[in-house]
Design a protein around this motif. Structure first.
Motif, PDB file in Angstrom:
ATOM      1  N   HIS A  19     118.355 -38.486  59.772  1.00 52.45           N
ATOM      2  CA  HIS A  19     119.091 -37.519  58.945  1.00 52.45           C
ATOM      3  C   HIS A  19     119.724 -36.456  59.842  1.00 52.45           C
ATOM      4  N   LYS A  20     118.988 -36.044  60.857  1.00 50.61           N
ATOM      5  CA  LYS A  20     119.492 -35.017  61.782  1.00 50.61           C
ATOM      6  C   LYS A  20     120.706 -35.527  62.559  1.00 50.61           C
ATOM      7  N   ASP A  21     120.655 -36.803  63.005  1.00 53.90           N
ATOM      8  CA  ASP A  21     121.786 -37.392  63.729  1.00 53.90           C
ATOM      9  C   ASP A  21     123.020 -37.501  62.833  1.00 53.90           C
ATOM     10  N   ALA A  22     122.814 -37.905  61.579  1.00 52.99           N
ATOM     11  CA  ALA A  22     123.923 -38.017  60.626  1.00 52.99           C
ATOM     12  C   ALA A  22     124.548 -36.650  60.372  1.00 52.99           C
ATOM     13  N   GLU A  23     123.696 -35.643  60.242  1.00 55.06           N
ATOM     14  CA  GLU A  23     124.184 -34.280  60.025  1.00 55.06           C
ATOM     15  C   GLU A  23     124.998 -33.801  61.229  1.00 55.06           C
ATOM     16  N   PHE A  24     124.518 -34.117  62.443  1.00 52.18           N
ATOM     17  CA  PHE A  24     125.222 -33.738  63.663  1.00 52.18           C
ATOM     18  C   PHE A  24     126.571 -34.452  63.755  1.00 52.18           C
ATOM     19  N   ALA A  25     126.611 -35.727  63.371  1.00 51.33           N
ATOM     20  CA  ALA A  25     127.855 -36.508  63.411  1.00 51.33           C
ATOM     21  C   ALA A  25     128.900 -35.916  62.456  1.00 51.33           C
ATOM     22  N   VAL A  26     128.488 -35.603  61.235  1.00 55.56           N
ATOM     23  CA  VAL A  26     129.408 -35.021  60.249  1.00 55.56           C
ATOM     24  C   VAL A  26     129.909 -33.667  60.735  1.00 55.56           C
ATOM     25  N   LYS A  27     129.011 -32.841  61.247  1.00 57.49           N
ATOM     26  CA  LYS A  27     129.402 -31.516  61.743  1.00 57.49           C
ATOM     27  C   LYS A  27     130.385 -31.643  62.908  1.00 57.49           C
ATOM     28  N   THR A  28     130.145 -32.580  63.808  1.00 64.87           N
ATOM     29  CA  THR A  28     131.011 -32.777  64.970  1.00 64.87           C
ATOM     30  C   THR A  28     132.416 -33.195  64.537  1.00 64.87           C
ATOM     31  N   ILE A  29     132.504 -34.124  63.603  1.00 64.21           N
ATOM     32  CA  ILE A  29     133.813 -34.592  63.130  1.00 64.21           C
ATOM     33  C   ILE A  29     134.572 -33.467  62.431  1.00 64.21           C
ATOM     34  N   LEU A  30     133.897 -32.744  61.542  1.00 63.30           N
ATOM     35  CA  LEU A  30     134.565 -31.657  60.816  1.00 63.30           C
ATOM     36  C   LEU A  30     134.990 -30.535  61.758  1.00 63.30           C
ATOM     37  N   ASP A  31     134.161 -30.235  62.755  1.00 66.23           N
ATOM     38  CA  ASP A  31     134.528 -29.212  63.744  1.00 66.23           C
ATOM     39  C   ASP A  31     135.735 -29.645  64.563  1.00 66.23           C
ATOM     40  N   ALA A  32     135.787 -30.922  64.934  1.00 63.59           N
ATOM     41  CA  ALA A  32     136.918 -31.438  65.717  1.00 63.59           C
ATOM     42  C   ALA A  32     138.211 -31.355  64.912  1.00 63.59           C
ATOM     43  N   VAL A  33     138.149 -31.707  63.629  1.00 53.94           N
ATOM     44  CA  VAL A  33     139.328 -31.620  62.763  1.00 53.94           C
ATOM     45  C   VAL A  33     139.773 -30.164  62.647  1.00 53.94           C
TER      46      VAL A  33
END
Length: 101
Positions: A19-33
């Motif tokens: 769950h933590k990895d998925a949360e990090f992935a979503v945060k990383t993508i949204l931050d990059a956008v």
């Protein structure tokens, strides 16, 4: 769908992700956008759509209570334009759901 729903969906689809990895992935993508839009770049995700920044010039508006003229400053706002594949998929799947329901 909220951000936490997206994290849950990602974690459910990919069992190797915690769950933590998925949360990090979503945060990383949204931050990059977000960072790309701040820099004035356009983001295009094939089959999904594109994100860009629109410029709204300054204008005069009205206060709805008093009717007084109010100056509205210029703004830069994010804009999303869905891709052809996404539009067609949504249209087709919504039509299928209406037939079932």
């Amino acid at each position: 769908m909220t951000r936490s729903d997206l994290v849950e969906e990602l974690a459910a689809r990919f069992s190797q992700l915690t769950h933590k990895d998925a949360e990090f992935a979503v945060k990383t993508i949204l931050d990059a956008v977000s960072d790309a839009l701040v820099k004035g770049h356009r983001i295009e995700i094939r089959g999904f759509g594109s994100f860009s920044v629109n410029h709204r010039p300054p204008r005069m508006g009205r206060n709805p209570r008093s009717g007084e003229a109010v100056a509205i400053p210029e703004k830069r706002v994010p804009h999303f334009k869905p891709g052809k594949a996404l539009r067609e998929s949504v249209d087709q799947r919504t039509a299928e759901m209406e037939l079932k329901g």
